[in-house]
Write a protein that holds these residues in place. Sequence first.
Motif, PDB file in Angstrom:
ATOM      1  N   THR A  40      57.432  33.455  32.078  1.00 42.95           N
ATOM      2  CA  THR A  40      56.098  32.891  31.938  1.00 42.95           C
ATOM      3  C   THR A  40      55.324  32.054  30.432  1.00 42.95           C
ATOM      4  N   ILE A  41      54.942  31.451  30.676  1.00 49.71           N
ATOM      5  CA  ILE A  41      54.546  30.044  29.276  1.00 49.71           C
ATOM      6  C   ILE A  41      53.325  30.643  29.190  1.00 49.71           C
ATOM      7  N   ARG A  42      53.110  31.062  28.363  1.00 53.54           N
ATOM      8  CA  ARG A  42      51.149  31.382  28.069  1.00 53.54           C
ATOM      9  C   ARG A  42      51.111  30.946  26.941  1.00 53.54           C
ATOM     10  N   LYS A  43      50.269  29.813  26.708  1.00 59.20           N
ATOM     11  CA  LYS A  43      48.740  29.511  25.884  1.00 59.20           C
ATOM     12  C   LYS A  43      49.498  30.444  24.414  1.00 59.20           C
ATOM     13  N   LYS A  44      49.001  30.038  23.213  1.00 52.80           N
ATOM     14  CA  LYS A  44      49.079  30.767  21.900  1.00 52.80           C
ATOM     15  C   LYS A  44      47.568  30.987  22.038  1.00 52.80           C
ATOM     16  N   PRO A  45      47.251  32.552  21.254  1.00 58.32           N
ATOM     17  CA  PRO A  45      45.992  32.216  21.303  1.00 58.32           C
ATOM     18  C   PRO A  45      45.638  31.653  19.745  1.00 58.32           C
ATOM     19  N   VAL A  46      44.345  31.697  19.488  1.00 60.35           N
ATOM     20  CA  VAL A  46      44.020  30.446  18.903  1.00 60.35           C
ATOM     21  C   VAL A  46      43.169  31.660  17.354  1.00 60.35           C
ATOM     22  N   ASP A  47      44.033  31.387  16.233  1.00 61.01           N
ATOM     23  CA  ASP A  47      43.704  32.241  15.104  1.00 61.01           C
ATOM     24  C   ASP A  47      42.454  31.691  14.371  1.00 61.01           C
ATOM     25  N   LYS A  48      41.376  31.807  14.800  1.00 66.64           N
ATOM     26  CA  LYS A  48      40.044  31.346  13.709  1.00 66.64           C
ATOM     27  C   LYS A  48      39.640  32.008  13.229  1.00 66.64           C
ATOM     28  N   LYS A  49      40.937  32.582  12.091  1.00 69.83           N
ATOM     29  CA  LYS A  49      40.888  33.147  10.675  1.00 69.83           C
ATOM     30  C   LYS A  49      41.570  31.671  10.289  1.00 69.83           C
ATOM     31  N   LYS A  50      42.471  31.789  10.571  1.00 63.46           N
ATOM     32  CA  LYS A  50      43.379  30.310   9.673  1.00 63.46           C
ATOM     33  C   LYS A  50      42.641  29.180  10.307  1.00 63.46           C
ATOM     34  N   TRP A  51      42.082  28.614  11.155  1.00 67.52           N
ATOM     35  CA  TRP A  51      41.644  27.287  11.571  1.00 67.52           C
ATOM     36  C   TRP A  51      40.802  27.290  10.252  1.00 67.52           C
ATOM     37  N   ILE A  52      40.087  28.771  10.143  1.00 64.57           N
ATOM     38  CA  ILE A  52      38.746  28.509   8.802  1.00 64.57           C
ATOM     39  C   ILE A  52      39.133  28.163   7.794  1.00 64.57           C
ATOM     40  N   LEU A  53      40.540  29.163   7.182  1.00 62.03           N
ATOM     41  CA  LEU A  53      40.672  28.977   5.527  1.00 62.03           C
ATOM     42  C   LEU A  53      41.365  27.312   5.759  1.00 62.03           C
ATOM     43  N   ARG A  54      42.266  26.538   7.036  1.00 60.93           N
ATOM     44  CA  ARG A  54      42.354  25.065   6.557  1.00 60.93           C
ATOM     45  C   ARG A  54      41.158  24.402   6.653  1.00 60.93           C
ATOM     46  N   ILE A  55      39.770  24.780   7.242  1.00 56.18           N
ATOM     47  CA  ILE A  55      38.848  23.682   7.243  1.00 56.18           C
ATOM     48  C   ILE A  55      38.368  23.539   6.198  1.00 56.18           C
ATOM     49  N   VAL A  56      38.186  25.034   5.229  1.00 57.34           N
ATOM     50  CA  VAL A  56      38.084  25.347   4.103  1.00 57.34           C
ATOM     51  C   VAL A  56      38.833  24.097   3.131  1.00 57.34           C
ATOM     52  N   TRP A  57      40.145  24.412   2.911  1.00 56.42           N
ATOM     53  CA  TRP A  57      39.998  23.899   1.621  1.00 56.42           C
ATOM     54  C   TRP A  57      41.235  22.283   1.896  1.00 56.42           C
ATOM     55  N   THR A  58      40.929  21.519   3.174  1.00 53.22           N
ATOM     56  CA  THR A  58      40.937  20.928   3.422  1.00 53.22           C
ATOM     57  C   THR A  58      39.147  20.162   2.543  1.00 53.22           C
ATOM     58  N   VAL A  59      37.696  20.339   2.832  1.00 55.47           N
ATOM     59  CA  VAL A  59      36.863  20.109   2.384  1.00 55.47           C
ATOM     60  C   VAL A  59      37.013  20.550   0.954  1.00 55.47           C
ATOM     61  N   VAL A  60      37.387  21.648   0.294  1.00 62.41           N
ATOM     62  CA  VAL A  60      37.632  21.878  -1.177  1.00 62.41           C
ATOM     63  C   VAL A  60      38.580  20.470  -1.591  1.00 62.41           C
ATOM     64  N   PHE A  61      39.650  20.192  -0.988  1.00 64.06           N
ATOM     65  CA  PHE A  61      40.752  19.155  -1.621  1.00 64.06           C
ATOM     66  C   PHE A  61      39.857  18.009  -1.786  1.00 64.06           C
ATOM     67  N   SER A  62      39.484  17.591  -0.282  1.00 65.16           N
ATOM     68  CA  SER A  62      38.379  16.378  -0.680  1.00 65.16           C
ATOM     69  C   SER A  62      37.705  15.568  -1.816  1.00 65.16           C
ATOM     70  N   ALA A  63      36.548  17.202  -1.744  1.00 65.68           N
ATOM     71  CA  ALA A  63      35.780  16.998  -2.599  1.00 65.68           C
ATOM     72  C   ALA A  63      36.944  16.784  -3.968  1.00 65.68           C
ATOM     73  N   GLY A  64      37.095  17.640  -4.261  1.00 67.70           N
ATOM     74  CA  GLY A  64      38.013  17.275  -5.244  1.00 67.70           C
ATOM     75  C   GLY A  64      38.590  16.330  -5.557  1.00 67.70           C
ATOM     76  N   PHE A  65      39.772  15.702  -4.611  1.00 70.98           N
ATOM     77  CA  PHE A  65      39.980  14.196  -4.875  1.00 70.98           C
ATOM     78  C   PHE A  65      39.215  13.379  -5.144  1.00 70.98           C
ATOM     79  N   GLY A  66      37.552  13.301  -3.946  1.00 71.02           N
ATOM     80  CA  GLY A  66      36.582  12.500  -4.266  1.00 71.02           C
ATOM     81  C   GLY A  66      36.119  12.379  -5.967  1.00 71.02           C
ATOM     82  N   ILE A  67      36.179  13.747  -6.899  1.00 72.05           N
ATOM     83  CA  ILE A  67      35.666  13.985  -8.330  1.00 72.05           C
ATOM     84  C   ILE A  67      36.848  12.966  -9.115  1.00 72.05           C
ATOM     85  N   ILE A  68      38.157  13.496  -9.031  1.00 79.84           N
ATOM     86  CA  ILE A  68      39.069  12.790 -10.229  1.00 79.84           C
ATOM     87  C   ILE A  68      38.782  10.975  -9.013  1.00 79.84           C
TER      88      ILE A  68
END
Length: 482
Positions: A40-68
Motif C-alpha cells: 500500500t503506497i502512502r504519502k510521506k509525512p511532511v517534515d515541517k522543521k525541514k521546510w522551515i529551515l529551507r525557507i529560512v536559508w532561502t530568505v537569508v541567501f536571497s538577502a545576502g545575494f541582494g546585498i552583494i
Amino acid sequence: MFIWSGKMDDLKKEEPGSGAGTDDRAVSEGDNNYKFIKQTIRKKPVDKKKWILRIVWTVVFSAGFGIIAAFVFAAFAPAAARILGLEVENKRIVLTTGDETTPTPEPENETVSDASAGSSVSSVSSSSQESSASSSPVTSQGSEGQDQKQEEDGSTADSLTIDNLRQLYGDMIASAREAQNAIVQVTGITNEMDYFRQNYENRQQVSGLIIARNNNLLYILTQQSVVENVQSIQITFFDGTTADGAFLSRDAATGFAVVTVDSGSVSPTTDSRITTAPLGSSYLVSQADPVLALGSPMGYGDSVSCGIVTSVSNTAETSDREYKLITTDIIGSASGSGVLVNIYGKVVGIISQNFKVGDTGTVTALAISDISGLLETLTNHDPIPYTGITGQMVTQDISGRTGIPEGELVTAVDEDSPAMLAGIKEYDVITEVNGKTIRSVSDYTDIVSASAENDTLNIKAMRKGAEGYAEVDFAVTVAIRQ
C-alpha cells in the motif's frame, strides 16, 4: 511490484500458435520463480522543521545575494558607464560657507551693535576680554585675604600650568579633526630622462582639500603647478591609502586646480571616514584670532602649526577679481600649502604663498568667503568669464587726497586680453559698467562673473590727459579664461 529469483534462461518466450490459456499456464508453471507482494503506497509525512529551515536559508541567501549585488553594482556601475560611453548625470555642486552653528560669546549686561557681522563679533570679543580683565581684580568680600594667602603659598587660582596649556592645544587639535580627515597629499608624477638617457620619476607634492562629493566622485582643491601637464596624479588620504586622481579644471589667476578621485577606487573603510571640508566664514575672522595651519604650511606633509591672525586688511588683486588675505604669525615655507582652520574646526582660508605680503616667511591665506564662488565654478567645471583687468578701488577719501576720480583704478591689463583689445590702458579709472556705477572692485567682479562668452560690456572710464581727466567709452567683449 514483483520479486524474481532465478536465471534469465528460465524465462521462456511464448511459442507462436500456442492456444488460449497459455498465459495462465505460464504463470502457473512459474509459481516457483515469481512471488507477488501486495503493498500500500502512502504519502510521506511532511517534515515541517525541514521546510522551515529551507525557507529560512532561502530568505537569508536571497538577502545576502541582494546585498552583494548592490555593492558590486555600486562599485562597477560608474566604471561600466565610462567604458560603455554612457553619461552619468551629475548634480550641480553648491558650496556653502558660514559659521551659523558657531556659538558667539555674548558679554553679560552689554548691548552689541548690529552694524555688521564682523564688527559685532570683534566688539563682543574685545569687550568681553576688557570686562574680564577689568573685573579680575574685583572679587567678593574677603577676596583680598584669599589672594594674599595664595600669594604667600606661591600659587594663584588663575595661573596657567603646563597641563592647562596641553589641554588647550589638545582641544584645538580635536576641534580640527574633521578638517584633518579632509586633507590629502597630492603628488604629480612625470617621467623624465637624465643626461645618461635613463628614465626616472619626478614627483612634486602639495596638500589638497576635499571640498565636495558627487556621484562617487571626490573633488579635491590643490595647486595647479603640481597637477597640470603630468603623466599621473596620486592622492594620499589621511590614513595613508592611495588612489589615482584625474585633472578637472584650473584657474591660472590664483593657481588653484581641482582634481577628482573615483571613490570606488578607495577602500570602504577609508571611504567611510573621508569627510568634505567644513567651510567657515572668513568675514568673522579678526586680528588676534587663534588659528591652525593644516596640511603642508612648512612644505612637508601632515603637519599642524598654531598661531594667531595678524591682519585681515590686505587684499590680493588678480584679473577681474580681488580677494581678502588672512596673514598670520605662523612660520611658513614659500612652497607651503594647506588650510587655515579656526578654533571651531572650520576652514577660513586656503594657504597660497603666491600672495604673501612682503618677505615675512609667514603663512598667508586667501579668505574662504571670497573664493567660494571660484571654487564652486572650478568644481562644476564651469567656464570663467574674463576681461583681463587688474585694479584697485579709489575711494572718496583717496580721491580727495590724490585728485584721482572715484572708481576702479586699472593697475594692469593682461596682454592680448579683451580689455587690451578694446583699448583700456593702465591708470584708466573705470566708473561705470553697463549703466551701473562701480563703487568697489567686487561690483566689477560681479558683473563680469554674471556675463557669458561674447557678451559686450559697455564701460565708461576716466583717462588722464594733458588737460586733466576726460571720459572715454569702451566696448569689451567677454572671453573665457583659458
